[in-house]
Design an enzyme around this catalytic site. Structure first.
Site, mmCIF file in Angstrom:
data_model
loop_
_atom_site.group_PDB
_atom_site.id
_atom_site.type_symbol
_atom_site.label_atom_id
_atom_site.label_comp_id
_atom_site.label_asym_id
_atom_site.label_seq_id
_atom_site.Cartn_x
_atom_site.Cartn_y
_atom_site.Cartn_z
ATOM 1 C CG HIS A 65 -2.035 -0.943 1.184
ATOM 2 N ND1 HIS A 65 -3.118 -0.872 2.014
ATOM 3 C CD2 HIS A 65 -2.256 -1.994 0.372
ATOM 4 C CE1 HIS A 65 -3.962 -1.862 1.735
ATOM 5 N NE2 HIS A 65 -3.451 -2.557 0.738
ATOM 6 C CE1 TYR B 37 -4.474 3.683 9.388
ATOM 7 C CE2 TYR B 37 -4.846 3.586 11.761
ATOM 8 C CZ TYR B 37 -4.170 3.160 10.633
ATOM 9 O OH TYR B 37 -3.193 2.202 10.749
ATOM 10 N N PRO C 94 -2.633 0.068 19.261
ATOM 11 C CG PRO C 94 -4.508 -1.237 18.805
ATOM 12 C CD PRO C 94 -3.788 -0.549 19.920
ATOM 13 C CE LYS D 207 5.382 2.978 13.384
ATOM 14 N NZ LYS D 207 5.130 2.439 12.061
ATOM 15 C CE1 TYR E 24 -0.267 3.494 9.873
ATOM 16 C CE2 TYR E 24 0.404 2.939 7.637
ATOM 17 C CZ TYR E 24 -0.440 2.754 8.725
ATOM 18 O OH TYR E 24 -1.451 1.824 8.655
HETATM 19 P P1 FAD Z 1 3.600 -12.201 21.181
HETATM 20 O O1 FAD Z 1 3.114 -12.219 19.800
HETATM 21 O O2 FAD Z 1 2.640 -11.906 22.283
HETATM 22 O O3 FAD Z 1 4.300 -13.598 21.454
HETATM 23 C C1 FAD Z 1 4.640 -14.042 22.738
HETATM 24 C C2 FAD Z 1 4.545 -15.550 22.775
HETATM 25 O O4 FAD Z 1 4.955 -16.003 24.045
HETATM 26 C C3 FAD Z 1 3.115 -16.039 22.579
HETATM 27 O O5 FAD Z 1 3.087 -17.035 21.582
HETATM 28 C C4 FAD Z 1 2.728 -16.582 23.943
HETATM 29 O O6 FAD Z 1 1.814 -17.653 23.847
HETATM 30 C C5 FAD Z 1 4.073 -17.006 24.487
HETATM 31 N N1 FAD Z 1 4.137 -17.030 25.952
HETATM 32 C C6 FAD Z 1 3.559 -16.183 26.843
HETATM 33 N N2 FAD Z 1 3.858 -16.540 28.098
HETATM 34 C C7 FAD Z 1 4.640 -17.626 28.011
HETATM 35 C C8 FAD Z 1 5.257 -18.454 28.982
HETATM 36 N N3 FAD Z 1 5.124 -18.200 30.276
HETATM 37 N N4 FAD Z 1 5.969 -19.504 28.561
HETATM 38 C C9 FAD Z 1 6.111 -19.774 27.224
HETATM 39 N N5 FAD Z 1 5.550 -19.017 26.262
HETATM 40 C C10 FAD Z 1 4.826 -17.956 26.652
HETATM 41 N N6 FAD Z 1 -0.495 -4.760 16.821
HETATM 42 C C11 FAD Z 1 -0.804 -4.060 15.747
HETATM 43 O O7 FAD Z 1 0.086 -3.388 15.196
HETATM 44 N N7 FAD Z 1 -2.086 -4.089 15.251
HETATM 45 C C12 FAD Z 1 -3.078 -4.859 15.834
HETATM 46 O O8 FAD Z 1 -4.198 -4.900 15.361
HETATM 47 C C13 FAD Z 1 -2.784 -5.592 16.979
HETATM 48 N N8 FAD Z 1 -3.727 -6.358 17.585
HETATM 49 C C14 FAD Z 1 -3.394 -7.034 18.723
HETATM 50 C C15 FAD Z 1 -4.355 -7.814 19.396
HETATM 51 C C16 FAD Z 1 -4.043 -8.482 20.588
HETATM 52 C C17 FAD Z 1 -5.105 -9.298 21.302
HETATM 53 C C18 FAD Z 1 -2.726 -8.377 21.095
HETATM 54 C C19 FAD Z 1 -2.359 -9.072 22.400
HETATM 55 C C20 FAD Z 1 -1.776 -7.641 20.406
HETATM 56 C C21 FAD Z 1 -2.085 -6.967 19.222
HETATM 57 N N9 FAD Z 1 -1.123 -6.207 18.519
HETATM 58 C C22 FAD Z 1 -1.447 -5.506 17.435
HETATM 59 C C23 FAD Z 1 0.255 -6.156 18.916
HETATM 60 C C24 FAD Z 1 1.108 -7.164 18.159
HETATM 61 O O9 FAD Z 1 0.338 -8.260 17.794
HETATM 62 C C25 FAD Z 1 2.245 -7.513 19.078
HETATM 63 O O10 FAD Z 1 3.024 -6.334 19.243
HETATM 64 C C26 FAD Z 1 3.128 -8.667 18.618
HETATM 65 O O11 FAD Z 1 2.422 -9.867 18.715
HETATM 66 C C27 FAD Z 1 4.400 -8.732 19.464
HETATM 67 O O12 FAD Z 1 5.113 -9.913 19.194
HETATM 68 P P2 FAD Z 1 5.904 -10.657 20.329
HETATM 69 O O13 FAD Z 1 6.554 -11.806 19.673
HETATM 70 O O14 FAD Z 1 6.708 -9.688 21.104
HETATM 71 O O15 FAD Z 1 4.787 -11.138 21.364
HETATM 72 C C1 DHB Z 2 -4.326 -3.269 11.280
HETATM 73 C C2 DHB Z 2 -4.120 -3.120 12.620
HETATM 74 C C3 DHB Z 2 -3.723 -1.902 13.106
HETATM 75 O O1 DHB Z 2 -3.512 -1.745 14.409
HETATM 76 C C4 DHB Z 2 -3.525 -0.816 12.270
HETATM 77 O O2 DHB Z 2 -3.156 0.380 12.789
HETATM 78 C C5 DHB Z 2 -3.728 -0.987 10.924
HETATM 79 C C6 DHB Z 2 -4.132 -2.230 10.430
HETATM 80 C C7 DHB Z 2 -4.746 -4.601 10.770
HETATM 81 O O3 DHB Z 2 -4.964 -5.504 11.575
HETATM 82 O O4 DHB Z 2 -4.882 -4.747 9.546
#
Ligand code: FAD
Ligand code: DHB
Length: 390
Positions: free
Chosen positions: A72, A200, A292, A296, A384
């Site tokens: 995009h 947005y 979100p 980021k 962004y």
């Molecule tokens: P995570 O993806 O959380 O991975 C951590 C992993 O560790 C998971 O698989 C978990 O199961 C595992 N874990 C946890 N505790 C333990 C333990 N004690 N022992 C072993 N394993 C464990 N960001 C956006 O930009 N847009 C969005 O729309 C958006 N939606 C989101 C919705 C939700 C519900 C959440 C929680 C986050 C969202 N985010 C979003 C943020 C984005 O998804 C996260 O920033 C991203 O997943 C970070 O990656 P990570 O690997 O640091 O953590």
């Molecule tokens: C999506 C999630 C976000 O938080 C955002 O700012 C833009 C797009 C998505 O899930 O597509």
């Protein structure tokens, strides 16, 4: 069991770190408390910055991403009954790619397993010991049996609710945080997106976001109260609210279809400093959370482990300690830029309960400034798409 780097968490951060270490010839084991099926289908973020795409492609993970990801070159801001495009690529030379986080996770798991990597799913009761010694131990239970993973370093990539951050002694870490008086209700719908670019929208009823996952699947979000119960949101109510917040420009309507998934995500800003203690290195949501609105979260997680991968490579390859020593300081520069941008986007676009009229006027003025000033729009755009150097 013994490995060089023990990684807790198979999200984007932990899996990518394991992949990068493998490419440097460094051995790692990933411990994950959920099943493979669960982590591959957890619907979360969808926007990859240019830098994240470059990292995935550069390290051999670009094949499906380049085929199925959607590039995009702009986003739309909708407010006060008008719509304004922010031409990201024209302003910055860079673009974003829409590709679901669970697809990134699937690609990473496949790559690790194909390369003989070890990911232990469904482990219980993970505990970190000896982090202030040269040989930390991760204890855990698997299939009801107590096991130990001995390693040189531990990477805490276990998200906000993980155990790693809490394994640091009291008084070492400083927390900076902000909560918001709202949450997001997100849906995935079997409906062809009515948009080519993300929208947005700020309205008097609250914020809405129109995103997508494929030519057949839409992803949409609504601002809701922080304590909202998903049971109070039958599908028809969700669509009615999305229509009310998004169909605000003449002649435009969204496409509806069966809702495949829905959930509510709380919003918070959170940073813990430093991102390291002794032999424990923290990355991704385990040490920082952003609301979100700036898209980021996943990008920051990938940026952290890109630094960490290079730092471990310098240590194992050449005995150099400087990158590991500087990891937290270097990573926090990007983290705080994203913290500010995510807070700023959130503040500009959401309706505050009991919003004072002054605040609402400032939001409108800020949006209009983005819409009319190339300098201000460029500032939004470069944050962004992601800043290469911070
Ligand atoms: P995570 O993806 O959380 O991975 C951590 C992993 O560790 C998971 O698989 C978990 O199961 C595992 N874990 C946890 N505790 C333990 C333990 N004690 N022992 C072993 N394993 C464990 N960001 C956006 O930009 N847009 C969005 O729309 C958006 N939606 C989101 C919705 C939700 C519900 C959440 C929680 C986050 C969202 N985010 C979003 C943020 C984005 O998804 C996260 O920033 C991203 O997943 C970070 O990656 P990570 O690997 O640091 O953590
Ligand atoms: C999506 C999630 C976000 O938080 C955002 O700012 C833009 C797009 C998505 O899930 O597509």
């Amino acid at each position: 069991m013994r490995t060089q780097v023990g990684i807790v968490g198979a999200g984007p951060a932990g899996l990518m770190l394991s992949h990068l270490l493998h490419r440097h010839g460094i051995d790692s084991v990933v411990l994950e408390c959920r099943s493979r099926e669960y982590v591959e289908h957890r619907v979360r973020a969808g926007v990859l910055e240019q830098g994240s795409v470059d990292l995935l492609c550069r390290t051999g993970l670009g094949e499906r991403l380049q085929r199925e990801g959607m590039r995009h070159e702009g986003i739309e801001l909708r407010f006060d009954g008008e719509s304004h495009r922010v031409p990201l690529t024209e302003l910055t030379g860079r673009a974003i790619t829409v590709y679901g986080q669970q697809e990134v996770v699937k690609d990473l798991i496949t790559a690790r397993l194909d390369a003989g990597g070890q990911i232990l799913f469904d482990v219980d009761d993970v505990r970190l010991d000896g982090l202030d010694t040269d040989s930390p131990v991760i204890r855990f239970r698997r299939d009801g049996r107590e096991e130990e993973l001995h390693c040189d370093f531990v990477a805490g990539c276990d998200g906000f609710h993980g155990v790693s951050r809490g394994s640091v002694p009291d008084g070492v870490l400083t927390t900076y945080e902000r909560t918001y008086p709202f949450a997001w209700l997100g849906i995935l719908a079997a409906a062809p997106p009515a948009v080519d670019e993300l929208i947005y929208a700020r309205t008097e009823r609250g914020f809405a976001l129109y995103s997508l996952r494929s030519p057949e699947i839409s992803r949409l979000y609504l601002q809701v109260a922080p304590d909202e119960d998903i049971a109070d949101w039958p599908d028809e109510r969700i669509w009615a609210e999305l229509r009310a917040r998004l169909e605000t420009v003449p002649g435009w309507s969204l496409n509806e279809g069966p809702i495949l998934e829905k959930g509510i995500t709380p919003m918070r800003s959170f940073v813990v400093e430093p991102m390291q203690w002794e032999r424990l290195y923290l990355a991704g949501d385990a040490v920082h959370i952003v609301p979100p609105t700036g898209a980021k979260g996943m990008n920051l997680a990938l940026a952290d482990v890109a630094l960490l991968g290079d730092a471990f490579a310098a240590w194992y390859g050449e005995g150099r300690t400087n990158l590991l020593a500087n990891y937290s300081r270097t990573a926090l520069r990007r983290v705080w830029r994203a913290q500010h941008f995510s807070w700023w986007m959130t503040s500009m676009l959401h309706r505050l309960d009991g919003e004072d009229a002054y605040e609402a006027k400032l939001q409108s003025s800020t949006l209009r400034y983005v819409a009319t000033s190339r300098a201000y729009a460029t500032s939004l755009a470069e944050n962004y798409v992601g800043l290469p150097e911070v």
